[in-house]
Scaffold this active site. Structure first.
Site, mmCIF file in Angstrom:
data_model
loop_
_atom_site.group_PDB
_atom_site.id
_atom_site.type_symbol
_atom_site.label_atom_id
_atom_site.label_comp_id
_atom_site.label_asym_id
_atom_site.label_seq_id
_atom_site.Cartn_x
_atom_site.Cartn_y
_atom_site.Cartn_z
ATOM 1 N N HIS A 63 -5.267 -18.212 29.908
ATOM 2 C CA HIS A 63 -5.673 -17.319 30.998
ATOM 3 C C HIS A 63 -6.236 -18.151 32.137
ATOM 4 C CE1 HIS A 63 -9.387 -17.875 28.730
ATOM 5 N NE2 HIS A 63 -10.087 -17.342 29.703
ATOM 6 N N ASP A 67 -12.689 -22.372 33.306
ATOM 7 C CA ASP A 67 -12.950 -23.296 32.197
ATOM 8 C C ASP A 67 -11.702 -23.557 31.356
ATOM 9 O OD1 ASP A 67 -13.245 -20.578 31.416
ATOM 10 O OD2 ASP A 67 -14.346 -21.147 29.615
ATOM 11 N N HIS A 68 -10.586 -22.951 31.733
ATOM 12 C CA HIS A 68 -9.325 -23.181 31.029
ATOM 13 C C HIS A 68 -8.256 -23.811 31.927
ATOM 14 C CE1 HIS A 68 -10.381 -20.789 27.355
ATOM 15 N NE2 HIS A 68 -11.287 -20.364 28.207
ATOM 16 N N ASP A 211 -9.330 -16.460 25.133
ATOM 17 C CA ASP A 211 -10.558 -15.671 25.055
ATOM 18 C C ASP A 211 -10.205 -14.213 24.795
ATOM 19 O OD1 ASP A 211 -11.601 -18.078 25.750
ATOM 20 O OD2 ASP A 211 -12.596 -17.396 27.582
#
Length: 307
Positions: A63, A67-68, A211
């Site tokens: 996604h 932070d990804h 997530d």
């Protein structure tokens, strides 16, 4: 087949855990590495490992939260300077193509290798003679996906002694039979591979989730997995907080693994509120439900053995 965790924290980099990135090392299977997410400083983490950026063949983004993905443009750029010439394919939700194009364009970054970007939706997004990758949408604040990587069954062990008894000497014929091909010998005999191969080896299944709240699609993706990677941002007892922030608890991750009949579970995306001592408690909570549970740490590697 090995899973190497480059970053295992949630939200922002911390001293003990960098943000999310996982490398699926397929060096024996295809001489390549598949990367799942590329949080900030992923390329820095790689510098402390034996992973070669030029080996990275595919990058799967779960996604578009920072932070990804914040480490993705830098990684793609540096790969050009580190000998990468082969094509890279990036898979991710709608918007990943624009994010990459804008980042590379505004920074005037020119790649020396072909780059393909595929914006995904539910279903099979990749398949070849070795692997199938299927995705389903999870429950998060923005579109978030889980990936189910299924290795195709492999031919059984070559019965070399039996072939020699039949008058076949080692060489190209052995290779053809190992690949499942019928071979006609000079004397007219036909060698059928099924008579000279042991039982086929069952392919492995790896599930890596983005997530998510506790949801049915997590279980579907994880069904019968040899290895499940599930976020566990919060501890047991924080179910309402996890729900409010579209995340999962340790116990919820373990329940998914149990319901899906997984062989192993690894917890990741751990909140920085938990210190090293608390990590033992987190994994203990999950093991109450699913004993075969580990907790990921940066630079920790897990082997997924053949069946």
């Amino acid at each position: 087949m090995d899973l190497f965790f480059l970053g295992t924290g949630a939200g922002m980099p911390a001293k003990l855990r960098n943000v999310t990135s996982i490398a699926l090392k397929l060096l024996e299977e295809r001489g390549a590495v598949w990367l799942f997410d590329a949080g900030e400083a992923t390329q820095h983490q790689i510098l402390h490992t034996t992973i070669k950026p030029r080996r990275i063949e595919k990058i799967f983004i779960t996604h578009l939260h920072g932070d990804h993905i914040y480490g993705l443009p830098g990684l793609l750029s540096s790969r050009s300077f580190q000998g990468g010439e082969t094509e890279v394919t990036v898979y991710g939700p709608k918007g990943i193509k624009e994010y990459i194009q804008v980042s590379l364009s505004l920074s005037q970054t020119y790649l020396k290798y072909p780059l393909t970007v595929v914006e995904i939706s539910e279903g099979i997004i990749f398949e070849d003679e070795q692997f199938t990758v299927e995705v389903r949408r999870l429950e998060h604040g923005i579109p978030s996906y889980g990936y189910r990587i299924v290795e195709r069954d492999r031919p059984g062990t070559l019965l070399a002694d039996k072939l020699k008894e039949a008058g076949v000497q080692p060489g190209p014929i052995f290779r053809k039979i190992k690949n499942g091909e019928s071979v006609t010998l000079e004397d007219g005999r036909v060698i059928e591979p099924d008579k000279f191969l042991g039982p086929s080896q069952k392919g492995r299944i790896v599930t890596i989730l983005g997530d998510t709240r506790y949801c049915e699609n997590s279980q579907w993706l994880a069904q019968d997995a040899d290895f499940l990677v599930h976020e566990a941002t919060f501890a047991k007892g924080e179910e309402q907080l996890a729900f409010d922030y579209f995340h999962s608890t340790t116990r919820q991750a373990a329940e998914i693994a149990k319901q899906a009949d997984c062989k192993r579970l690894c917890l990741t995306h751990i909140s920085s509120r938990y210190d090293r001592q608390a990590w033992l408690e987190l994994v203990g909570e999950a093991r109450e439900v699913f004993p075969e549970t580990d907790i990921a740490e940066d630079f920790k590697e897990f082997n997924i053995p053949s069946k």
